[in-house]
Enzyme design. Structure first.
Site, PDB file in Angstrom:
ATOM      1  N   SER A 113       0.811  -1.267   0.172  1.00 42.78           N
ATOM      2  CA  SER A 113      -0.152  -0.305   0.208  1.00 42.78           C
ATOM      3  C   SER A 113       0.907   1.561   0.025  1.00 42.78           C
ATOM      4  O   SER A 113       1.573   1.630  -1.038  1.00 42.78           O
ATOM      5  CB  SER A 113      -0.898  -0.105   1.130  1.00 42.78           C
ATOM      6  N   HIS A 114       0.886   2.136   1.258  1.00 46.71           N
ATOM      7  CA  HIS A 114       1.298   3.322   1.195  1.00 46.71           C
ATOM      8  C   HIS A 114       2.874   3.373   1.501  1.00 46.71           C
ATOM      9  O   HIS A 114       3.434   4.226   1.714  1.00 46.71           O
ATOM     10  CB  HIS A 114       0.652   4.332   2.092  1.00 46.71           C
ATOM     11  N   ASP A 278      -2.633   6.267  -3.341  1.00 46.45           N
ATOM     12  CA  ASP A 278      -1.569   5.623  -2.568  1.00 46.45           C
ATOM     13  C   ASP A 278      -1.198   4.713  -3.773  1.00 46.45           C
ATOM     14  O   ASP A 278      -1.390   4.397  -4.830  1.00 46.45           O
ATOM     15  CB  ASP A 278      -1.936   5.167  -1.354  1.00 46.45           C
ATOM     16  N   ASP A 280      -1.463   1.430  -3.855  1.00 48.45           N
ATOM     17  CA  ASP A 280      -2.075   0.178  -4.483  1.00 48.45           C
ATOM     18  C   ASP A 280      -3.597   0.839  -4.696  1.00 48.45           C
ATOM     19  O   ASP A 280      -4.375   0.029  -5.239  1.00 48.45           O
ATOM     20  CB  ASP A 280      -2.561  -0.821  -3.623  1.00 48.45           C
ATOM     21  N   ASP A 282      -5.987   2.366  -3.268  1.00 52.94           N
ATOM     22  CA  ASP A 282      -7.430   2.417  -2.610  1.00 52.94           C
ATOM     23  C   ASP A 282      -7.740   3.709  -1.685  1.00 52.94           C
ATOM     24  O   ASP A 282      -8.588   4.007  -1.048  1.00 52.94           O
ATOM     25  CB  ASP A 282      -7.505   1.084  -1.612  1.00 52.94           C
ATOM     26  N   ARG A 283      -6.482   4.621  -1.605  1.00 55.18           N
ATOM     27  CA  ARG A 283      -6.798   5.858  -0.752  1.00 55.18           C
ATOM     28  C   ARG A 283      -6.877   6.925  -1.580  1.00 55.18           C
ATOM     29  O   ARG A 283      -6.674   6.989  -2.774  1.00 55.18           O
ATOM     30  CB  ARG A 283      -5.462   5.985  -0.004  1.00 55.18           C
ATOM     31  N   GLU A 365     -10.370   7.494   8.531  1.00 53.57           N
ATOM     32  CA  GLU A 365      -9.466   8.838   8.498  1.00 53.57           C
ATOM     33  C   GLU A 365      -8.341   8.813   7.549  1.00 53.57           C
ATOM     34  O   GLU A 365      -7.842   9.990   7.387  1.00 53.57           O
ATOM     35  CB  GLU A 365      -9.225   9.151   9.882  1.00 53.57           C
ATOM     36  N   LYS A 377     -11.853  -0.087   0.057  1.00 55.76           N
ATOM     37  CA  LYS A 377     -11.837   1.528  -0.600  1.00 55.76           C
ATOM     38  C   LYS A 377     -11.298   1.702  -1.731  1.00 55.76           C
ATOM     39  O   LYS A 377     -10.584   0.882  -2.427  1.00 55.76           O
ATOM     40  CB  LYS A 377     -11.045   2.143   0.753  1.00 55.76           C
TER      41      LYS A 377
HETATM   42  C1  VG1 Z   1      -3.572   2.202   8.189  1.00 58.59           C
HETATM   43  C2  VG1 Z   1      -4.580   3.045   8.481  1.00 58.59           C
HETATM   44  C3  VG1 Z   1      -5.898   2.007   8.539  1.00 58.59           C
HETATM   45  C4  VG1 Z   1      -5.849   1.477   7.082  1.00 58.59           C
HETATM   46  C5  VG1 Z   1      -4.568   0.470   6.873  1.00 58.59           C
HETATM   47  C6  VG1 Z   1      -4.675  -0.103   5.652  1.00 58.59           C
HETATM   48  O1  VG1 Z   1      -3.598   1.135   9.291  1.00 58.59           O
HETATM   49  O2  VG1 Z   1      -4.389   3.649   9.564  1.00 58.59           O
HETATM   50  O3  VG1 Z   1      -7.196   2.881   8.430  1.00 58.59           O
HETATM   51  O4  VG1 Z   1      -7.142   0.568   6.765  1.00 58.59           O
HETATM   52  O5  VG1 Z   1      -3.583   1.374   6.942  1.00 58.59           O
HETATM   53  O6  VG1 Z   1      -4.601   0.792   4.477  1.00 58.59           O
HETATM   54  P1  VG1 Z   1      -2.492   1.286  10.643  1.00 58.59           P
HETATM   55  O7  VG1 Z   1      -2.913  -0.279  11.335  1.00 58.59           O
HETATM   56  O8  VG1 Z   1      -1.359   1.370  10.054  1.00 58.59           O
HETATM   57  O9  VG1 Z   1      -3.151   2.230  11.202  1.00 58.59           O
HETATM   58  V1  VG1 Z   1      -4.017   0.422   3.086  1.00 58.59           V
HETATM   59  O10 VG1 Z   1      -4.230   1.619   1.933  1.00 58.59           O
HETATM   60  O11 VG1 Z   1      -2.495   0.020   3.583  1.00 58.59           O
HETATM   61  O12 VG1 Z   1      -4.743  -1.043   2.456  1.00 58.59           O
HETATM   62 CO    CO Z   2      -3.460   1.217   0.084  1.00 56.00          CO
END
Ligand code: VG1
Ligand code: CO
Length: 544
Positions: A113-114, A278, A280, A282-283, A365, A377
């Site tokens: 992801s990010h 982001d 992948d 989804d953000r 958030e 998402k």
């Molecule tokens: C973070 C975010 C959470 C989100 C998760 C996956 O998790 O706070 O809201 O669902 O990333 O997003 P954490 O446990 O680091 O707070 V993604 O775009 O990585 O699928």
């Molecule tokens: Co993501």
């Protein structure tokens, strides 16, 4: 021929986090490591023999290699068919679309992801079930348990490499592999949901936008939809070529990491609308000329304006938000008389609510918004929802946000992240808080009275499964909140996240600086948690 490989150390040693297993690339490159985890997935998902899988990732370093490994294992384990994204590319929301549309048994998405990508950075793997959503805890717990005891895996004894660069079909030991266009099914669904002709007219009449794909997976999706289909000027999508290391950046769409876009939107040259996505896809981050829309506000605004969008008109049954997300959407739900839910962090908790038609819109958030069109998402979906509202209301982003606050009140909101804290210190901080919250309710802290304090526990209203220790909540009688939790997506040390929210209904006080408006809560959080003395930190690493 399938061969069984035994003596397969090293095993996975970590419980998959908020969304799948994430580790440094070098960790995944150890012999047998990825294979062990993939076999653990196969061993935990029921009767997959003869079924179909979707496979793709965000294009980061090691994506292509991992796909070759997984294809051989899928063939050896008896899958009948795998749909693979062109060049191995599938955004998380596109994978969800394809799982649902082609009614496959599930899908494997390769992404961290990010988190940054590259040989020294992160890689990740997650499994989605046949509703197109992240595997529920029941399955992720089973995968983890299996990954600790696994003794062998099954793969093909062949050096064959499948060509992912052409749309074609292949046969691998009796399993069919179809390389599919990464974008078309997704773009088609977006066409069905939104009023493309209204958005097209708005753009033709001079509306300007900038979408920052951050050299991550949404580049091809955004270029096709925003530029080719909706007519945005060439160059409206920036950083649109996916790169294995995201150009050295951090593909996290917020004002800190998408700073070029942020600077543009707050300058004289600002287009009417700005957005980013982001790693992948989804953000999403939404920015107007001189205004940043918090993800919590964005969820509330989409809910309040769903009537403007054809596919959602009269169809919103409810809205769900993760616990740390601000309560702005609760205000809208109350007024509209629709369901509202508070779930633990992570998209997997929304799946049951959407499958049961209890909610239509969901948000977090952390720049995550989506709906029951899929079970993930969806970054570009949120951008198109906003564009549809703008085309229909013919007002600016700033006007829409300000009017929303006038009507529903403003939820000032911020998250402070303290990254790379030694795990034992972070755990001590959380266990200290867990003890403290038992006695806080009813207490006066500064000018505020604590109305409740707990460690959030969630009982799923559909399957009654219970998820405990989901974050410390301290709620105050004026609607303000402080939330503490540990990140479940990092790969080095611990990240403590502190979330602040205060609710303002006085229209004269709606244009304060956010950090200023939250100042009392920020100071209080450091006192209650003892964070400075326990960790040696006083300033957060990232503020969003
Ligand atoms: C973070 C975010 C959470 C989100 C998760 C996956 O998790 O706070 O809201 O669902 O990333 O997003 P954490 O446990 O680091 O707070 V993604 O775009 O990585 O699928
Ligand atoms: Co993501």
């Amino acid at each position: 021929m399938p061969t069984i490989i035994t003596n397969t150390t090293p095993f996975n040693d970590q419980k998959p986090g908020t969304s799948g297993l994430r580790k440094k690339v070098v960790h995944f490159q150890q012999a047998h490591y990825l294979e062990n985890f993939v076999q653990s997935i196969f061993d935990s998902i029921g009767d997959y023999k003869g079924k179909t899988l979707v496979l793709g990732g965000d294009g980061r370093y090691y994506n292509q290699e991992a796909i070759q490994v997984i294809l051989k294992m899928a063939a050896a384990n008896g899958f009948a068919k795998v749909f693979v994204g062109h060049n191995g590319i599938l955004s998380t929301p596109a994978a969800s679309v394809i799982i649902r549309k082609k009614q496959t048994y599930g899908g494997i998405i390769l992404s961290a992801s990010h988190n940054p990508g590259g040989p020294d950075e992160d890689f990740g793997i997650k499994y989605n079930t046949q509703n197109g959503g992240p595997a529920p805890e029941k399955i992720t717990d089973a995968i983890y348990a299996r990954s600790k005891t696994i003794t062998h895996y099954t793969t093909l004894d062949t050096e064959t490499t499948i060509d992912l660069s052409h749309l074609a079909t292949h046969n691998l030991n009796g399993m069919r592999i179809e390389i599919i266009d990464s974008v078309s099914d997704y773009a088609l669904l977006m066409n069905e949901l939104f009023d493309f002709s209204a958005i097209k007219d708005m753009i033709a009449n001079g509306f300007t936008l900038c979408f920052d794909a951050m050299h991550a997976v949404t580049g091809p999706y955004a270029t096709e939809i925003l530029e080719n289909q909706l007519g945005a000027a060439e160059g409206s999508v920036i950083n649109g070529i996916p790169l294995e290391d995201f150009g050295g950046g951090h593909p996290d769409p917020n004002l800190v990491h998408a700073h070029l876009l942020a600077e543009l939107m707050f300058s004289e040259q600002s287009p009417d609308f700005g957005a980013a996505s982001d790693g992948d896809g989804d953000r999403n981050m939404i920015v107007g000329n001189n205004i940043f829309v918090t993800p919590s506000d964005s969820l509330a605004i989409l809910t309040a304006n769903a009537e403007q969008v054809p596919a959602y008109r009269g169809k919103i049954t409810g809205v769900a938000r993760s616990m740390p997300t601000s309560q702005a959407s609760d205000q809208v739900a109350k007024k509209l008389g629709i369901n509202s839910y508070e779930t633990p962090t992570g998209w997997k908790f929304f799946g049951n609510l959407m499958d049961a038609h209890k909610v239509t819109l969901c948000g977090e958030e952390s720049f995550g918004t989506g709906s029951s069109h899929i079970r993930e998402k969806d970054g570009l979906w949120a951008v198109l929802f906003w564009l549809n509202i703008l085309a229909s209301r013919k007002e600016s982003v700033a006007d829409i946000v300000h009017q929303h606050w006038q009507e529903f009140g403003r939820n000032y909101y911020s998250r402070h992240d303290f990254e790379a804290i030694e795990s034992d210190k972070a755990n001590r901080l959380m266990s200290g808080l867990r003890d403290k919250v038992k006695t806080l309710t009813g207490k006066q802290l500064g000018t505020l009275t604590v109305s409740y304090s707990d460690d959030f526990s969630y009982t799923d209203p559909i399957d009654n499964s219970i998820s405990e220790q989901q974050g410390i909540r301290i709620g105050f009688s004026n609607g303000s909140r402080i939330v503490f939790r540990l990140s479940g997506t990092g790969t080095s040390g611990a990240t403590v996240r502190i979330y602040y929210e205060s609710y303002e209904t006085d229209t004269d006080k709606m244009n304060q600086d956010t950090q200023h408006a939250l100042n009392e809560l920020i100071n209080l959080s450091l006192i209650i948690s003892d964070l400075p003395s326990l960790t040696g930190r006083t300033e957060p690493t990232v503020i969003t």
